[in-house]
Design a protein around this motif. Sequence first.
Motif, PDB file in Angstrom:
ATOM      1  N   UNK A  14       2.937  43.299  23.332  1.00 23.52           N
ATOM      2  CA  UNK A  14       2.017  43.774  22.197  1.00 23.52           C
ATOM      3  C   UNK A  14       3.243  44.258  21.129  1.00 23.52           C
ATOM      4  N   UNK A  15       4.179  44.330  21.477  1.00 24.54           N
ATOM      5  CA  UNK A  15       5.447  44.715  20.439  1.00 24.54           C
ATOM      6  C   UNK A  15       5.529  43.538  19.543  1.00 24.54           C
ATOM      7  N   UNK A  16       5.340  42.257  20.094  1.00 23.44           N
ATOM      8  CA  UNK A  16       5.664  40.976  19.318  1.00 23.44           C
ATOM      9  C   UNK A  16       4.532  40.427  18.656  1.00 23.44           C
ATOM     10  N   UNK A  17       3.326  41.269  18.680  1.00 24.44           N
ATOM     11  CA  UNK A  17       2.305  40.549  18.113  1.00 24.44           C
ATOM     12  C   UNK A  17       1.284  41.640  17.389  1.00 24.44           C
ATOM     13  N   UNK A  18       1.432  42.795  17.377  1.00 26.73           N
ATOM     14  CA  UNK A  18       0.324  43.913  17.088  1.00 26.73           C
ATOM     15  C   UNK A  18       0.235  43.908  15.688  1.00 26.73           C
ATOM     16  N   UNK A  19       1.036  43.218  15.019  1.00 27.12           N
ATOM     17  CA  UNK A  19       0.752  43.100  13.307  1.00 27.12           C
ATOM     18  C   UNK A  19       0.092  42.157  12.783  1.00 27.12           C
ATOM     19  N   UNK A  20      -0.691  41.494  13.798  1.00 26.35           N
ATOM     20  CA  UNK A  20      -1.513  40.170  13.465  1.00 26.35           C
ATOM     21  C   UNK A  20      -2.597  40.804  12.934  1.00 26.35           C
ATOM     22  N   UNK A  21      -3.133  39.827  11.794  1.00 27.45           N
ATOM     23  CA  UNK A  21      -4.319  40.195  11.300  1.00 27.45           C
ATOM     24  C   UNK A  21      -5.755  40.511  11.986  1.00 27.45           C
ATOM     25  N   UNK A  22      -5.939  39.365  12.775  1.00 23.69           N
ATOM     26  CA  UNK A  22      -6.980  39.254  13.822  1.00 23.69           C
ATOM     27  C   UNK A  22      -6.418  38.980  14.798  1.00 23.69           C
ATOM     28  N   UNK A  23      -6.882  39.593  15.926  1.00 29.33           N
ATOM     29  CA  UNK A  23      -6.500  39.415  17.372  1.00 29.33           C
ATOM     30  C   UNK A  23      -7.799  39.167  18.095  1.00 29.33           C
ATOM     31  N   UNK A  24      -7.576  37.983  18.666  1.00 23.93           N
ATOM     32  CA  UNK A  24      -8.819  37.567  19.494  1.00 23.93           C
ATOM     33  C   UNK A  24      -8.262  37.314  21.040  1.00 23.93           C
ATOM     34  N   UNK A  25      -8.874  38.168  21.989  1.00 23.07           N
ATOM     35  CA  UNK A  25      -8.449  38.073  23.345  1.00 23.07           C
ATOM     36  C   UNK A  25      -9.683  37.625  24.325  1.00 23.07           C
ATOM     37  N   UNK A  26      -9.212  36.707  25.281  1.00 28.66           N
ATOM     38  CA  UNK A  26     -10.170  36.366  26.442  1.00 28.66           C
ATOM     39  C   UNK A  26      -9.473  36.432  27.769  1.00 28.66           C
ATOM     40  N   UNK A  27      -9.981  37.306  28.511  1.00 30.57           N
ATOM     41  CA  UNK A  27      -9.314  37.814  29.827  1.00 30.57           C
ATOM     42  C   UNK A  27     -10.587  38.101  30.667  1.00 30.57           C
ATOM     43  N   UNK A  28     -10.528  37.778  31.978  1.00 23.59           N
ATOM     44  CA  UNK A  28     -11.510  37.998  32.926  1.00 23.59           C
ATOM     45  C   UNK A  28     -11.333  39.427  33.521  1.00 23.59           C
ATOM     46  N   UNK A  29     -10.435  40.403  32.959  1.00 22.74           N
ATOM     47  CA  UNK A  29     -10.036  41.714  33.419  1.00 22.74           C
ATOM     48  C   UNK A  29     -10.738  42.429  32.288  1.00 22.74           C
ATOM     49  N   UNK A  30     -11.927  43.227  32.318  1.00 17.58           N
ATOM     50  CA  UNK A  30     -12.463  44.187  31.475  1.00 17.58           C
ATOM     51  C   UNK A  30     -11.490  45.306  30.991  1.00 17.58           C
ATOM     52  N   UNK A  31     -10.490  45.650  31.904  1.00 15.95           N
ATOM     53  CA  UNK A  31      -9.692  46.765  31.643  1.00 15.95           C
ATOM     54  C   UNK A  31      -8.502  46.303  31.099  1.00 15.95           C
ATOM     55  N   UNK A  32      -8.080  45.002  30.978  1.00 14.71           N
ATOM     56  CA  UNK A  32      -6.823  44.468  30.329  1.00 14.71           C
ATOM     57  C   UNK A  32      -6.277  45.376  28.936  1.00 14.71           C
ATOM     58  N   UNK A  33      -5.325  45.907  28.851  1.00 13.17           N
ATOM     59  CA  UNK A  33      -4.835  46.228  27.841  1.00 13.17           C
ATOM     60  C   UNK A  33      -5.133  45.758  26.588  1.00 13.17           C
ATOM     61  N   UNK A  34      -4.814  44.466  26.506  1.00 14.01           N
ATOM     62  CA  UNK A  34      -4.939  43.580  25.307  1.00 14.01           C
ATOM     63  C   UNK A  34      -6.350  44.046  24.699  1.00 14.01           C
ATOM     64  N   UNK A  35      -7.475  44.231  25.228  1.00 13.72           N
ATOM     65  CA  UNK A  35      -8.486  44.503  24.607  1.00 13.72           C
ATOM     66  C   UNK A  35      -8.657  45.788  23.731  1.00 13.72           C
ATOM     67  N   UNK A  36      -7.488  46.770  23.948  1.00 14.39           N
ATOM     68  CA  UNK A  36      -7.416  47.875  23.149  1.00 14.39           C
ATOM     69  C   UNK A  36      -6.874  47.645  21.715  1.00 14.39           C
ATOM     70  N   UNK A  37      -6.232  46.395  21.491  1.00 16.22           N
ATOM     71  CA  UNK A  37      -5.654  46.013  20.468  1.00 16.22           C
ATOM     72  C   UNK A  37      -6.409  44.734  19.731  1.00 16.22           C
TER      73      UNK A  37
END
Length: 359
Positions: free
Chosen positions: A312-335
């Motif tokens: 996340x430290x390397x991409x959190x400043x992206x304008x629009x973030x789209x995440x696809x993961x089969x784990x609903x609790x993955x931290x990527x969904x928080x950003x």
Amino acid sequence: MATTRMILRAIKKRPFLFPASSHSFSSSRHGSTLVVAEHDSGAVKPHSLSAVTAATSLAGNGNSSVSVLLAGSGPSLHQAASHAASSHPSVSQVLIADSEKFKSPLAEPWAKLVHLVQQQGGYSHIIAASNSFGKNIMPRAAALLDVSPITDVTGISDAQTFVRPIYAGNALCTVRYTGSNPCILTIRSTSFPVPQKSNDSKAEASISQVNLSNFDEDLNKSRYIYQTSQDDEGPDLGNARVVITGGRALKNAENFKLIENLAKKLGGAVGATRAAVDAGFVPNDLQVGQTGKIVAPELYMAFGVSGAIQHLAGMRDSKVIVAVNNDADAPIFQVADYGLVGDLFEVIPELLEKLPEKK
């Protein structure tokens, strides 16, 4: 969580998926600053152009000019000098060190060059991009000049006050420099985007040679062997407007071609997590994160990426973030701005089928 249809709708609404016109600079005030620039194929690299943008932020604090330092040998160096001279109205001088000693990016001779130029010019600030080039040279130059560098700067409040991330980007620290000149900075290029250029004609900066008669190089410390680079027809990862990243969930290098195909269709660059790199799916120059490349594209799509704090430290400043993961609790969904809980091996083929070809 969004559906695949919602992701497609978000993508189609944004014009940044396809190549845009080249960027340049708008006018700004001057600063008494030396920018240590990197060049390739006769042009200054975008990271270094961002460093020039950062240098103009120091204007209005008793400074008077921005100088750009380029080193190398051959015609490409002089082409890059011409590019630098016309790249920004705030650049008043381009210094070139034309010598075979700087043909390769060895840190030791480059650091000694910065030390020499500082002795000749007496700059109040020295700036470089916080990429492998800048990280390699600037700490050594700071040691030679007996000053403490401030690294990975994301904001400039005034000539002595700077903002930089700490704790993997989870907090921002304001630092005030109280040491002697020069103040040495490396800047995060994604925080200093290059503004568009006005159509008004601007006079080019002067170009002059660095006096290398007193340059003393110690050839015993390091020796250049060779350099390899990844052959890629797509945009550079660090400057791409669209980045498609895959994680360990892709399972192998063969499956990672799904990411490459989607990136090609969207005109974007391919990224990877450290887990995918360590597993040998892709080369390490595609790694995004705290120990990889820092990116801030207009669209960042993450497939099978859990969202570890280092990534996340390397991409959190992206304008629009789209995440696809089969784990609903993955931290990527928080950003993420758009998230889809699903199987990437189903989602990516569907996107490839429904997305239009890049024009």
